[in-house]
Enzyme design. Structure first.
Site, PDB file in Angstrom:
ATOM      1  N   HIS A 144      -0.870   4.715   1.808  1.00 48.27           N
ATOM      2  CA  HIS A 144      -1.812   4.527   0.689  1.00 48.27           C
ATOM      3  C   HIS A 144      -2.847   5.644   0.568  1.00 48.27           C
ATOM      4  O   HIS A 144      -3.560   5.708  -0.430  1.00 48.27           O
ATOM      5  CB  HIS A 144      -2.568   3.203   0.842  1.00 48.27           C
ATOM      6  CG  HIS A 144      -1.697   1.993   0.762  1.00 48.27           C
ATOM      7  ND1 HIS A 144      -0.869   1.744  -0.298  1.00 48.27           N
ATOM      8  CD2 HIS A 144      -1.547   0.943   1.632  1.00 48.27           C
ATOM      9  CE1 HIS A 144      -0.224   0.594  -0.089  1.00 48.27           C
ATOM     10  NE2 HIS A 144      -0.619   0.095   1.074  1.00 48.27           N
ATOM     11  N   ASP A 180       8.007  -1.476   2.866  1.00 48.45           N
ATOM     12  CA  ASP A 180       6.759  -2.205   3.089  1.00 48.45           C
ATOM     13  C   ASP A 180       6.542  -3.197   1.943  1.00 48.45           C
ATOM     14  O   ASP A 180       7.013  -2.986   0.832  1.00 48.45           O
ATOM     15  CB  ASP A 180       5.617  -1.182   3.130  1.00 48.45           C
ATOM     16  CG  ASP A 180       4.324  -1.717   3.697  1.00 48.45           C
ATOM     17  OD1 ASP A 180       3.634  -2.450   2.967  1.00 48.45           O
ATOM     18  OD2 ASP A 180       3.986  -1.377   4.840  1.00 48.45           O
ATOM     19  N   HIS A 182       3.929  -3.575   0.352  1.00 49.59           N
ATOM     20  CA  HIS A 182       2.983  -2.993  -0.595  1.00 49.59           C
ATOM     21  C   HIS A 182       3.508  -1.656  -1.114  1.00 49.59           C
ATOM     22  O   HIS A 182       4.100  -0.880  -0.367  1.00 49.59           O
ATOM     23  CB  HIS A 182       1.618  -2.788   0.083  1.00 49.59           C
ATOM     24  CG  HIS A 182       1.034  -4.065   0.616  1.00 49.59           C
ATOM     25  ND1 HIS A 182       1.390  -4.572   1.851  1.00 49.59           N
ATOM     26  CD2 HIS A 182       0.133  -4.926   0.093  1.00 49.59           C
ATOM     27  CE1 HIS A 182       0.719  -5.703   2.066  1.00 49.59           C
ATOM     28  NE2 HIS A 182      -0.039  -5.941   1.012  1.00 49.59           N
ATOM     29  N   ASP A 263       5.359  -5.964   7.120  1.00 48.21           N
ATOM     30  CA  ASP A 263       4.674  -7.023   6.379  1.00 48.21           C
ATOM     31  C   ASP A 263       5.547  -7.710   5.339  1.00 48.21           C
ATOM     32  O   ASP A 263       5.096  -8.652   4.687  1.00 48.21           O
ATOM     33  CB  ASP A 263       3.377  -6.504   5.742  1.00 48.21           C
ATOM     34  CG  ASP A 263       3.551  -5.219   4.964  1.00 48.21           C
ATOM     35  OD1 ASP A 263       4.704  -4.773   4.798  1.00 48.21           O
ATOM     36  OD2 ASP A 263       2.533  -4.653   4.526  1.00 48.21           O
TER      37      ASP A 263
END
Length: 382
Positions: A144, A180, A182, A263
Site C-alpha cells: 500500500h 491479499d 486488500h 488475510d
C-alpha cells in the site's frame, strides 16, 4: 539477463532460499494495532524446528540504505521516516504531508528500520534470482505504500522495489500477482502505465482501500478482480486457472513476484473471505512452474496462527518438504506459545491451529458473479 556483481552469483538456481530477520521479533506497531501480532518470527521458528531451514538455504535480510530506497520513494519521505524513528515523534506538518504518526501508521521504535529491512530483503532476493530459482521473503508484501507517504500500515512499498530490483538484474518483463484480501493500490500506482509489468490483483470488493475496480486496467496489463465476501477454495481454483495462470502464461514473464497475503483466509479478522491455505499453496505451486524466477512475499495477515501456518507451509512446499499430517511436539509448542493481542483478537483458538499446517478444504459452489467477472478479463465463461 546480465550479471551484476558477486551477490548475483549465488545458488538460488539449485536451492530455494528463505530470507528472514530478527527485526520482526523485536518490533511492534503497538499494543492495539492490528499488526501487534507476531508473524514472521513464528514462521522462522516453525521452519527451524521442522528442520526446514539449513544454513545453506537461509539468508539474513540486509537493511536497505536510504539512497537505495529513493529508487522509488522520495528523498524527503525517506528522511522524514528516519527522523521520526530517531525522535519518536513528528510535527503536525510531517504527519499531514507523509501520513506517519497516525493510527494506521504509528510512531514506533523501528518504523524506519523494519520496513527498510523488508526492502533490503526483496533487493537481496532479486540478486539471488539473477540466474533463476525461488526465494521466499515473508517479511515483504507491504503493497500500500506510496512514493511520498505511508498508507495502510505500509511505510515503504517493497513489492514495487522487488519489481524494480528484478528489472535491474535484467528481467525485462515481470508479473506481479497479489492474492491479499486488500487491493494493491501502491503497486498499481507504480506500474499502471508500464507495459512490461503485469499486475494481477484478486481482492475483496468494498474492502479498504476500495480501489481496484474490475474496469481499472491501466495500459492493459493491470488485471483487477474484486471478489464478493465468502470466496471459497473452488472459486479461487477457477480464478487461478482461468485468470491468473492464463494471463501470466500469455505475458511470458522473466520473473514473477507473488504477494501471498494471509488475510484472505477464513480465520482472518480483517476480511470476509473464506479460503483455506490450500488455495494459496496451489497458487504458489502453479506459479513456480510458470517462470524461471519466483519471489514469494508475505503481506497482510492478522491472525498469528493462520499467518504462521500458511507461510511455513508455503516455504515447505517451495523447499520440497513433506508437510506432516500432524506437527511434531516442538512445532506444536511454537504455535501454543503464540498470543493474540490488539483490537482484532476476537476468535477462540481452534484445535487444528496448534497441531497442523494444512487447513481442511473449504470448497463450495462457484457463483455466477465470479464466473462473469473472470470472463470479463478474457477468460472463457465456464
Amino acid at each position: 539477463m546480465t550479471g551484476t556483481g558477486a551477490a548475483a552469483r549465488d545458488d538460488a538456481t539449485e536451492l530455494p532460499i528463505f530470507i528472514g530477520s530478527e527485526v520482526y521479533r523485536g518490533s511492534s506497531y503497538g499494543r492495539w494495532h492490528p499488526l501487534a501480532v507476531p508473524r514472521v518470527p513464528q514462521v522462522m521458528d516453525l521452519c527451524r524446528v521442522l528442520g526446514w531451514l539449513p544454513a545453506a538455504q537461509y539468508r539474513n535480510s540486509p537493511r536497505a540504505k536510504p539512497e537505495g530506497l529513493t529508487l522509488w520513494h522520495t528523498p524527503e519521505y525517506v528522511a522524514a521516516l528516519r527522523q521520526a524513528e530517531r525522535a519518536q515523534t513528528v510535527s503536525d506538518a510531517v504527519r499531514a504531508r507523509h501520513n506517519i504518526g497516525t493510527t494506521a501508521n504509528p510512531i514506533f521504535g523501528e518504523m524506519f528500520s523494519r520496513p527498510a529491512t523488508g526492502v533490503g530483503g526483496v533487493m537481496l532476493a532479486a540478486a539471488l534470482l539473477h540466474r533463476g530459482g525461488v526465494v521466499h521473503t515473508p517479511g515483504g508484501g507491504t503493497h500500500h505504500g506510496f512514493p511520498d507517504r505511508a498508507n495502510g500500515f505500509c511505510y515503504f512499498n517493497d513489492p514495487v522495489m522487488a519489481v524494480l530490483a528484478l528489472r535491474a538484474q535484467g528481467c525485462r518483463r515481470v508479473a506481479y500477482v497479489d492474492i491479499d484480501a486488500h487491493h494493491c493500490d501502491g503497486v498499481e500506482h507504480a506500474f499502471a502505465a508500464d507495459p512490461d509489468t503485469l499486475v494481477v490483483s484478486v481482492h475483496e470488493e468494498n474492502r479498504w482501500p476500495r480501489t481496484g475496480a474490475l474496469e481499472d486496467r491501466g495500459v492493459g496489463n493491470v488485471v483487477n478482480l474484486p471478489v464478493p465476501r465468502g470466496l471459497n477454495d473452488d472459486e479461487m481454483a477457477l480464478i487461478r486457472d482461468k485468470l491468473i495462470l492464463a494471463r501470466v502464461a500469455a505475458f511470458r514473464p522473466d520473473a514473477i513476484v507473488l504477494q501471498c497475503g494471509a488475510d484472505a483466509l477464513e480465520e482472518d479478522p480483517m476480511s470476509r473471505l473464506c479460503l483455506s491455505n490450500n488455495a494459496h499453496v496451489a497458487i504458489v505451486t502453479a506459479l513456480r512452474a510458470a517462470s524461471p524466477r519466483l519471489m514469494v512475499l508475505g503481506g497482510g495477515g492478522y491472525n498469528p496462527w493462520s499467518v504462521g501456518r500458511l507461510w511455513t507451509r508455503v516455504w515447505g512446499t517451495l523447499a520440497g518438504q513433506e508437510i506432516p499430517a500432524r506437527l511434531p511436539p516442538a512445532a506444536e509448542a511454537v504455535l501454543a506459545a503464540l498470543h493474540w493481542t490488539g483490537l482484532r483478537a476476537r476468535r477462540a483458538v481452534a484445535p487444528h491451529w496448534l497441531t497442523t499446517l494444512a487447513d481442511p478444504p473449504r470448497g463450495g459452489a462457484i457463483r455466477l458473479e465470479i464466473r462473469t467477472r473472470v470472463a470479463a478479463h478474457g477468460g472463457v465463461m465456464v
